[in-house]
Design a protein around this motif. Structure first.
Motif, PDB file in Angstrom:
ATOM      1  N   ALA A 269       0.829  -1.206   0.000  1.00 32.12           N
ATOM      2  CA  ALA A 269       0.000   0.000   0.000  1.00 32.12           C
ATOM      3  C   ALA A 269       0.864   1.258   0.000  1.00 32.12           C
ATOM      4  CB  ALA A 269      -0.929  -0.002   1.217  1.00 32.12           C
ATOM      5  N   ASP A 270       1.915   1.270   0.785  1.00 31.38           N
ATOM      6  CA  ASP A 270       2.787   2.438   0.869  1.00 31.38           C
ATOM      7  C   ASP A 270       3.459   2.723  -0.477  1.00 31.38           C
ATOM      8  OD1 ASP A 270       4.174   4.539   2.273  1.00 31.38           O
ATOM      9  OD2 ASP A 270       5.955   3.248   2.219  1.00 31.38           O
ATOM     10  N   GLN A 271       4.022   1.695  -1.086  1.00 32.68           N
ATOM     11  CA  GLN A 271       4.712   1.895  -2.360  1.00 32.68           C
ATOM     12  C   GLN A 271       3.743   2.250  -3.486  1.00 32.68           C
ATOM     13  OE1 GLN A 271       8.009   2.155  -2.712  1.00 32.68           O
ATOM     14  NE2 GLN A 271       8.006   1.933  -0.491  1.00 32.68           N
ATOM     15  N   ALA A 272       2.563   1.636  -3.475  1.00 30.41           N
ATOM     16  CA  ALA A 272       1.586   1.937  -4.526  1.00 30.41           C
ATOM     17  C   ALA A 272       1.108   3.379  -4.436  1.00 30.41           C
ATOM     18  CB  ALA A 272       0.410   0.975  -4.432  1.00 30.41           C
ATOM     19  N   ALA A 273       0.914   3.890  -3.235  1.00 32.45           N
ATOM     20  CA  ALA A 273       0.494   5.291  -3.087  1.00 32.45           C
ATOM     21  C   ALA A 273       1.575   6.233  -3.608  1.00 32.45           C
ATOM     22  CB  ALA A 273       0.181   5.596  -1.624  1.00 32.45           C
TER      23      ALA A 273
ATOM     24  N   ALA B 285      -2.689   1.877 -13.371  1.00 34.51           N
ATOM     25  CA  ALA B 285      -1.967   0.688 -13.837  1.00 34.51           C
ATOM     26  C   ALA B 285      -0.661   0.497 -13.067  1.00 34.51           C
ATOM     27  CB  ALA B 285      -1.695   0.792 -15.333  1.00 34.51           C
ATOM     28  N   ASP B 286       0.076   1.589 -12.874  1.00 37.73           N
ATOM     29  CA  ASP B 286       1.355   1.497 -12.155  1.00 37.73           C
ATOM     30  C   ASP B 286       1.152   1.084 -10.695  1.00 37.73           C
ATOM     31  OD1 ASP B 286       2.609   2.252 -14.468  1.00 37.73           O
ATOM     32  OD2 ASP B 286       3.086   4.298 -13.803  1.00 37.73           O
ATOM     33  N   ALA B 287       0.126   1.632 -10.055  1.00 42.75           N
ATOM     34  CA  ALA B 287      -0.126   1.296  -8.652  1.00 42.75           C
ATOM     35  C   ALA B 287      -0.517  -0.174  -8.505  1.00 42.75           C
ATOM     36  CB  ALA B 287      -1.227   2.193  -8.086  1.00 42.75           C
ATOM     37  N   LYS B 288      -1.364  -0.655  -9.404  1.00 46.75           N
ATOM     38  CA  LYS B 288      -1.767  -2.070  -9.321  1.00 46.75           C
ATOM     39  C   LYS B 288      -0.596  -3.002  -9.626  1.00 46.75           C
ATOM     40  CE  LYS B 288      -6.579  -1.268  -9.815  1.00 46.75           C
ATOM     41  NZ  LYS B 288      -7.857  -1.763 -10.148  1.00 46.75           N
ATOM     42  N   GLU B 289       0.271  -2.619 -10.532  1.00 51.61           N
ATOM     43  CA  GLU B 289       1.461  -3.418 -10.823  1.00 51.61           C
ATOM     44  C   GLU B 289       2.423  -3.404  -9.629  1.00 51.61           C
ATOM     45  OE1 GLU B 289       4.251  -5.805 -12.780  1.00 51.61           O
ATOM     46  OE2 GLU B 289       2.112  -5.480 -13.109  1.00 51.61           O
ATOM     47  N   THR B 290       2.525  -2.276  -8.968  1.00 53.65           N
ATOM     48  CA  THR B 290       3.373  -2.187  -7.772  1.00 53.65           C
ATOM     49  C   THR B 290       2.854  -3.113  -6.674  1.00 53.65           C
ATOM     50  OG1 THR B 290       3.939   0.096  -8.292  1.00 53.65           O
ATOM     51  CG2 THR B 290       4.273  -0.615  -6.024  1.00 53.65           C
ATOM     52  N   VAL B 291       1.549  -3.126  -6.469  1.00 57.91           N
ATOM     53  CA  VAL B 291       0.964  -4.032  -5.464  1.00 57.91           C
ATOM     54  C   VAL B 291       1.227  -5.472  -5.842  1.00 57.91           C
ATOM     55  CG1 VAL B 291      -1.212  -4.850  -4.482  1.00 57.91           C
ATOM     56  CG2 VAL B 291      -0.778  -2.399  -4.677  1.00 57.91           C
ATOM     57  N   ARG B 292       1.034  -5.809  -7.121  1.00 60.87           N
ATOM     58  CA  ARG B 292       1.262  -7.193  -7.560  1.00 60.87           C
ATOM     59  C   ARG B 292       2.700  -7.624  -7.310  1.00 60.87           C
ATOM     60  NH1 ARG B 292       3.418 -10.051 -11.243  1.00 60.87           N
ATOM     61  NH2 ARG B 292       4.198  -8.286 -12.443  1.00 60.87           N
TER      62      ARG B 292
ATOM     63  N   GLY C 149      -1.775  18.943  -4.945  1.00 61.61           N
ATOM     64  CA  GLY C 149      -2.268  19.047  -3.580  1.00 61.61           C
ATOM     65  C   GLY C 149      -3.308  18.015  -3.197  1.00 61.61           C
ATOM     66  N   SER C 150      -3.788  17.215  -4.145  1.00 57.07           N
ATOM     67  CA  SER C 150      -4.784  16.189  -3.801  1.00 57.07           C
ATOM     68  C   SER C 150      -4.099  15.031  -3.084  1.00 57.07           C
ATOM     69  CB  SER C 150      -5.508  15.692  -5.048  1.00 57.07           C
ATOM     70  OG  SER C 150      -4.624  14.985  -5.885  1.00 57.07           O
ATOM     71  N   VAL C 151      -4.903  14.272  -2.380  1.00 58.23           N
ATOM     72  CA  VAL C 151      -4.385  13.140  -1.616  1.00 58.23           C
ATOM     73  C   VAL C 151      -4.968  11.854  -2.188  1.00 58.23           C
ATOM     74  CG1 VAL C 151      -4.292  12.029   0.647  1.00 58.23           C
ATOM     75  CG2 VAL C 151      -4.115  14.506   0.467  1.00 58.23           C
ATOM     76  N   VAL C 152      -4.090  10.920  -2.485  1.00 61.62           N
ATOM     77  CA  VAL C 152      -4.518   9.612  -2.979  1.00 61.62           C
ATOM     78  C   VAL C 152      -4.368   8.600  -1.847  1.00 61.62           C
ATOM     79  CG1 VAL C 152      -2.237   9.067  -3.911  1.00 61.62           C
ATOM     80  CG2 VAL C 152      -4.227   7.882  -4.781  1.00 61.62           C
ATOM     81  N   THR C 153      -5.341   7.715  -1.728  1.00 60.83           N
ATOM     82  CA  THR C 153      -5.297   6.664  -0.707  1.00 60.83           C
ATOM     83  C   THR C 153      -5.405   5.316  -1.395  1.00 60.83           C
ATOM     84  OG1 THR C 153      -6.338   8.113   0.912  1.00 60.83           O
ATOM     85  CG2 THR C 153      -6.383   5.754   1.373  1.00 60.83           C
ATOM     86  N   VAL C 154      -4.438   4.457  -1.120  1.00 66.57           N
ATOM     87  CA  VAL C 154      -4.431   3.104  -1.677  1.00 66.57           C
ATOM     88  C   VAL C 154      -4.668   2.130  -0.535  1.00 66.57           C
ATOM     89  CG1 VAL C 154      -3.069   1.362  -2.892  1.00 66.57           C
ATOM     90  CG2 VAL C 154      -2.838   3.765  -3.509  1.00 66.57           C
TER      91      VAL C 154
ATOM     92  N   GLN D 188      -0.930   9.442   0.127  1.00 66.31           N
ATOM     93  CA  GLN D 188       0.197  10.219  -0.381  1.00 66.31           C
ATOM     94  C   GLN D 188      -0.348  11.483  -1.009  1.00 66.31           C
ATOM     95  OE1 GLN D 188       3.469   9.276  -0.089  1.00 66.31           O
ATOM     96  NE2 GLN D 188       4.124  11.165  -1.029  1.00 66.31           N
ATOM     97  N   ARG D 189       0.250  12.603  -0.691  1.00 60.11           N
ATOM     98  CA  ARG D 189      -0.160  13.887  -1.282  1.00 60.11           C
ATOM     99  C   ARG D 189       0.582  14.074  -2.599  1.00 60.11           C
ATOM    100  NH1 ARG D 189      -2.831  18.080   0.635  1.00 60.11           N
ATOM    101  NH2 ARG D 189      -2.703  17.276   2.742  1.00 60.11           N
ATOM    102  N   VAL D 190      -0.153  14.490  -3.619  1.00 58.93           N
ATOM    103  CA  VAL D 190       0.454  14.797  -4.920  1.00 58.93           C
ATOM    104  C   VAL D 190       1.160  16.147  -4.786  1.00 58.93           C
ATOM    105  CG1 VAL D 190      -0.001  15.203  -7.363  1.00 58.93           C
ATOM    106  CG2 VAL D 190      -1.329  13.496  -6.112  1.00 58.93           C
ATOM    107  N   ASP D 191       2.373  16.233  -5.315  1.00 54.49           N
ATOM    108  CA  ASP D 191       3.149  17.472  -5.208  1.00 54.49           C
ATOM    109  C   ASP D 191       2.376  18.652  -5.790  1.00 54.49           C
ATOM    110  OD1 ASP D 191       5.299  16.289  -3.985  1.00 54.49           O
ATOM    111  OD2 ASP D 191       6.416  15.966  -5.840  1.00 54.49           O
TER     112      ASP D 191
END
Length: 148
Positions: free
Chosen positions: A59-63, A77-84, A109-114, A142-145
């Motif tokens: 979860a940490d790496q995917a976020a 796609a990248d987040a799901k591949e990272t989880v896999r 500034g948005s926040v993504v939660t995985v 994780q907050r987007v820059d």
């Protein structure tokens, strides 16, 4: 009376001689009955701990990967591949991934939660039957820059 004492002491000597060597049999039986469940419990606990570590890392790496992507489709796609990949490193393959954003995904500034969920298989049993006694999950944000 003396005859009765001799008879009793002879009987006691005979029974003490008949039980020689039975302690090892009792020990082996007791050790088998007690140690096998204890070893299985330790194995199950270690699988649970490994599953917990796997979902936290995934979860940490995917976020982090999601927040660095250029487009939302690529980010998913990248987040799901990272989880896999993270789950494969721990030997698991059946994790469920959900991704949510607090506003428009990848806007500054948005926040993504995985969130990653895993049904941890039981040792030896899950190879024969599709059963799981434990379910673990983890969420990472994780907050987007803001300034890219």
């Amino acid at each position: 009376m003396a005859n009765l004492q001799r008879t009793i002491s002879a009987a006691l000597r005979k029974t003490s001689q008949d039980e020689s060597g039975s302690a090892i049999v009792e020990f082996i039986f007791a050790a088998t009955v007690l140690l096998i469940p204890m070893v299985y419990l330790i194995l199950a606990a270690s699988h649970l701990q490994a599953g917990s570590y796997a979902v936290v890392g995934a979860a940490d790496q995917a976020a982090k990967v999601f927040a660095l992507a250029d487009t939302p489709i690529q980010a998913q796609a990248d987040a799901k591949e990272t989880v896999r990949r993270a789950m494969n490193n721990f030997g698991y393959s059946n994790a469920k991934t959900s991704i949510s954003c607090d506003s428009e995904c990848l806007s500054p500034g948005s926040v993504v939660t995985v969130t990653v969920e895993l049904d941890v298989p039981l040792p030896f049993v899950s190879a024969m039957f599709d059963v799981s006694a434990f379910s673990v999950d983890s969420a990472a944000s994780q907050r987007v820059d803001q300034f890219g």
